[in-house]
Enzyme design. Structure first.
Site, PDB file in Angstrom:
ATOM      1  CB  THR A  11      -0.900  -0.003   1.260  1.00 53.56           C
ATOM      2  OG1 THR A  11      -1.643  -1.218   1.274  1.00 53.56           O
ATOM      3  CG2 THR A  11      -1.853   1.161   1.263  1.00 53.56           C
ATOM      4  CE  LYS A 100       2.217   0.838  11.842  1.00 57.33           C
ATOM      5  NZ  LYS A 100       1.234   1.251  10.870  1.00 57.33           N
ATOM      6  CB  VAL A 127       3.603   8.831  14.465  1.00 61.07           C
ATOM      7  CG1 VAL A 127       2.463   9.264  15.389  1.00 61.07           C
ATOM      8  CG2 VAL A 127       4.576   7.931  15.212  1.00 61.07           C
ATOM      9  N   GLY A 182      -7.789  -0.515   2.754  1.00 58.23           N
ATOM     10  CA  GLY A 182      -6.327  -0.504   2.857  1.00 58.23           C
ATOM     11  C   GLY A 182      -5.788   0.259   4.059  1.00 58.23           C
ATOM     12  CD  GLU A 185      -0.710  -1.821  10.789  1.00 61.18           C
ATOM     13  OE1 GLU A 185       0.352  -2.429  10.561  1.00 61.18           O
ATOM     14  OE2 GLU A 185      -0.912  -0.664  10.373  1.00 61.18           O
ATOM     15  CE  LYS A 200       0.387   4.386  13.635  1.00 62.04           C
ATOM     16  NZ  LYS A 200      -0.977   4.227  13.109  1.00 62.04           N
ATOM     17  N   GLY A 297      -3.507   5.136   4.783  1.00 63.32           N
ATOM     18  CA  GLY A 297      -3.843   5.168   3.358  1.00 63.32           C
ATOM     19  C   GLY A 297      -2.592   5.383   2.519  1.00 63.32           C
TER      20      GLY A 297
HETATM   21  N1  HSE Z   1      -3.338   0.407  10.537  1.00 65.74           N
HETATM   22  C1  HSE Z   1      -2.874   1.734  10.722  1.00 65.74           C
HETATM   23  C2  HSE Z   1      -4.082   2.622  11.002  1.00 65.74           C
HETATM   24  C3  HSE Z   1      -2.170   2.195   9.489  1.00 65.74           C
HETATM   25  O1  HSE Z   1      -5.211   2.167  10.813  1.00 65.74           O
HETATM   26  O2  HSE Z   1      -3.903   3.744  11.440  1.00 65.74           O
HETATM   27  C4  HSE Z   1      -1.404   3.463   9.651  1.00 65.74           C
HETATM   28  O3  HSE Z   1      -0.366   3.329  10.571  1.00 65.74           O
END
Ligand code: HSE
Length: 403
Positions: A11, A100, A127, A182, A185, A200, A297
């Site tokens: 992504t 991260k 972050v 997308g 995780e 984060k 994203g």
């Molecule tokens: N899975 C994370 C979120 C992606 O939804 O914020 C960005 O770090």
């Protein structure tokens, strides 16, 4: 012309490839020279796609090419990302990452290698996705004592909570949508159990402290136990439920925690919905500063990645301070920190005097949910709250209230 390589065409990596191609002229103007992606490393094939021309499968093609000045790591996960990043730094290349997990766990070691090799290790996209937060904390707020950072740092959970609140969507359906878009995780637990937000806030805490804050020391609670009934109470109060990651200083102690909290409308984080992230920073001179934008994203995160690449190219041959020292900053036990709590208990208004005796004078909240009643406690230490809760029958839920 400067050459870069991207490791991982998922992504964010594919987003970075697009940013270089779409904004070639803008980047050239800001950098003073052209940027070109010489290699993209991935185990997969991408037949017929533009990336095919630069695709490689052997990481050493990148490591051994002296023309590659900056390597972008967008693979995610600890391995092989850590091995590849370390190798790139040791080969004298600056590295930019959005990872991260890698920064929170191995940041100290990688920063040391970067310093020894006089290159840079930048992680602005790790972050807040596309939100500039790391560099503003390091540079723009460097004259302030930052005593509080609290943020909505996970787009997936904010998306889920927003959907559950507005549309009454089930947790599972909202998670599926976030995954399809997308944001999520690879393993959904990382989002919904708060682990991603925990890493984060560990990174942000380390930056404001200038010392290593270990994510494993941070009290972390996710959103999997939040139910539609909880939203009935939030609506009754006119508040929102958010997964907040917070780090604050109190009388020399540093606390950090990730948990769902009730947020009041006067808090700027109340209005942050969908996949958006926001970070509210309080400095002793500047007061409150709020950072808001797309926290996940492809293109949003890739925008932050490529801004770091531009910075890395501008500082070739010069290691600049962009992290924290290896000294560990111990976190204080949250049991002494103080909060108000909303509890939901079995029964009805007749429990008021019992709850007031156990938790102190608070407020009954009737959200019209059959067979139960809510009670808003006074401000209590976590320890005092737990002690009172242990003596109380029929507790269905407890949610902290953001001050
Ligand atoms: N899975 C994370 C979120 C992606 O939804 O914020 C960005 O770090």
């Amino acid at each position: 012309m400067r050459q870069i390589a991207i490791m991982g065409f998922g992504t964010i990596g594919s987003g970075a490839f697009d940013v270089v191609n779409t904004n070639r002229e803008i980047i050239k103007k800001n950098l003073g020279e052209e940027l070109q992606v010489k290699y993209v490393l991935d185990i997969r094939e991408f037949p017929g796609q533009p990336v095919e021309k630069v695709l490689v499968h052997d990481v050493d093609t990148i490591m051994n090419d002296p023309e590659v000045d900056v390597v972008v790591e967008t693979m995610g996960g600890l391995e092989p990302a850590f091995t590849f990043v370390k190798k790139a730094l040791e080969a004298g290349k600056s590295v930019v990452t959005s990872n991260k997990e890698l920064v929170a766990k191995k940041g100290v070691e990688l920063m040391a290698v970067a310093k020894a090799k006089n290159v840079n290790f930048f992680f602005g996209a790790s972050v807040g996705g596309g939100i500039p937060i790391i560099r503003p904390l390091l540079r723009s707020l460097s004259a302030d004592d930052i005593d509080q950072v609290s943020g909505i740092l996970n787009g997936t959970t904010n998306y889920i909570l927003t959907k559950m609140d507005r549309e009454g969507t089930s947790f599972e359906a909202a998670l599926k949508e976030a995954q399809d878009n997308g944001f999520a995780e690879r393993k959904p637990e990382a989002d919904v159990e708060g682990y991603d937000a925990c890493r984060k806030i560990a990174i942000l805490s380390s930056i404001v402290e200038g010392k290593f804050v270990d994510f494993e020391d941070i009290y972390t609670e996710g959103i999997t136990k939040i139910t539609s009934e909880d939203f009935e109470y939030a609506r009754q109060l006119g508040w929102a439920i958010k997964l907040l990651a917070s780090s604050w200083k109190e009388q020399g102690h540093r606390y950090a925690m990730v948990s769902p909290v009730l947020v009041k409308p006067e808090n700027p984080l109340y209005a942050v919905n969908d996949v958006f992230n926001a970070i509210l920073v309080h400095g002793n001179m500047v007061d409150n500063v709020m950072f808001y934008g797309r926290g996940a994203g492809s293109h949003a995160t890739a925008s932050a990645v490529m801004a770091d690449v531009v910075e890395a190219v501008k500082h070739l041959g010069e290691n600049i301070y962009a992290g924290w020292s290896e000294e560990k900053r111990e976190l204080s036990d949250i049991s002494m920190s103080e909060k108000q709590f909303l509890i939901r208990v079995k029964g009805d208004v007749s429990r008021q005097s019992e709850l007031a005796t156990k938790f102190g004078a608070g407020q009954l909240i009737d959200a019209d949910v059959a067979g139960e009643i809510g009670y808003l406690t006074p401000v209590l230490s976590e320890k005092a709250f737990e002690a009172a809760a242990a003596k109380t029958e029929g507790i269905l839920q407890r949610i902290r209230v953001q001050a």
